[in-house]
Design an enzyme around this catalytic site. Sequence first.
Site, short mmCIF file in Angstrom:
data_model
loop_
_atom_site.label_atom_id
_atom_site.label_comp_id
_atom_site.label_asym_id
_atom_site.label_seq_id
_atom_site.Cartn_x
_atom_site.Cartn_y
_atom_site.Cartn_z
N GLY A 34 24.39 12.25 -17.47
CA GLY A 34 24.96 13.48 -16.94
C GLY A 34 24.86 13.66 -15.45
O GLY A 34 25.70 14.34 -14.85
N CYS B 42 29.13 10.40 -27.05
CA CYS B 42 28.57 10.92 -25.80
C CYS B 42 29.68 11.69 -25.10
O CYS B 42 30.73 11.12 -24.79
CB CYS B 42 28.09 9.75 -24.93
SG CYS B 42 27.54 10.22 -23.26
N CYS C 4 26.98 18.24 -25.76
CA CYS C 4 26.21 17.01 -25.54
C CYS C 4 25.60 16.68 -26.89
O CYS C 4 24.98 17.56 -27.51
CB CYS C 4 25.13 17.20 -24.48
SG CYS C 4 23.96 15.82 -24.35
N THR C 5 25.77 15.46 -27.36
CA THR C 5 25.32 15.15 -28.72
C THR C 5 23.81 15.25 -28.87
O THR C 5 23.31 15.42 -29.99
CB THR C 5 25.81 13.75 -29.15
OG1 THR C 5 25.46 12.79 -28.14
CG2 THR C 5 27.31 13.77 -29.36
N SER D 3 24.37 7.29 -24.46
CA SER D 3 23.42 6.98 -23.39
C SER D 3 22.00 6.93 -23.91
O SER D 3 21.13 6.31 -23.29
CB SER D 3 23.52 8.04 -22.28
OG SER D 3 23.22 9.32 -22.81
N THR E 278 29.68 12.92 -22.06
CA THR E 278 29.84 12.49 -20.68
C THR E 278 30.70 11.24 -20.60
O THR E 278 31.64 11.16 -19.81
CB THR E 278 28.47 12.23 -20.04
OG1 THR E 278 27.68 13.43 -20.11
CG2 THR E 278 28.61 11.84 -18.58
#
Length: 283
Positions: free
Chosen positions: A40, A70, A206-207, A8, A72
């Site tokens: 998110g 990602c 979360c990256t 994202s 998410t």
Amino acid sequence: MAIGVFDSGVGGLSVHRALVQRLPQADFIYLGDQANAPYGGRTGEEIVDLTRAGCEQLFDLGCDLVVLACNTASAIALRRLQQTWLPGYRKALGRPVNVLGIIVPTIEAATGMPWEHEAERRGDKVEKLDILAVFCTPATARSRVYEIEIDKRRQDVAVFAEPCPELARMIENGAGAVELAQAVEAHVAAVTTRVGRAPDRAILGCTHYEIIADIFRAALKPGTPLIHQPQATADALEAYIAKHPEYRTGESAGRRFITTGEPGAQNLLVETFWGGPLSFEKA
């Protein structure tokens, strides 16, 4: 002929860097959907549609494989895209393509078990639970993917997801170290209070968070092991390519960085993490 890396925003650069180090001769195209970041707080349908659009763009640019860097997108969109979209898209495209995620290798690293393994449900009392905190976006927390999949494999691991609604946006916007530390400390304190003690291990789910891993280390109990998604993903991708030579990865060490947002240089936090200047071209 390239490997696509999709996120994202800029968080996926943490995975991208590990993949480049592991496969230095392969060609890579990174696409950050910064115009729509972060994912998110979005609905499931929005996440699926945006992820599919990003994958299509990377396939159109010549990628055979796309890694969703990602959490998410991997938690919400990956299975649906693999089951309902990719089969028909492959036929229309006329070549083998695939989309891979980062959650499966992360869970394998967290459990020490292959994805195919499921523990026998014996109902025995667990004497000592391993408390695993997962810091993640609200959408990943709502999916409960880490709780569900880790419980299938390890009954002695208790997973507590801690949603961090603003953290990815703060990193994306280049927030300062003090502001980031205050936010991370608040989330570590929240999960510690909820559990009743400090976690034994943690996943930066979360990256984006890998970019500030040092801040998480400082906020957690000293010596708390972090499960690093970039390394786990690099291990998994290298093994996957070895088993599937039909996916062409290129061999000229090409690197492209593309954004749906504003092209040009990235913020200082990202450039410091990357190790030098980093400029994106317009999608």
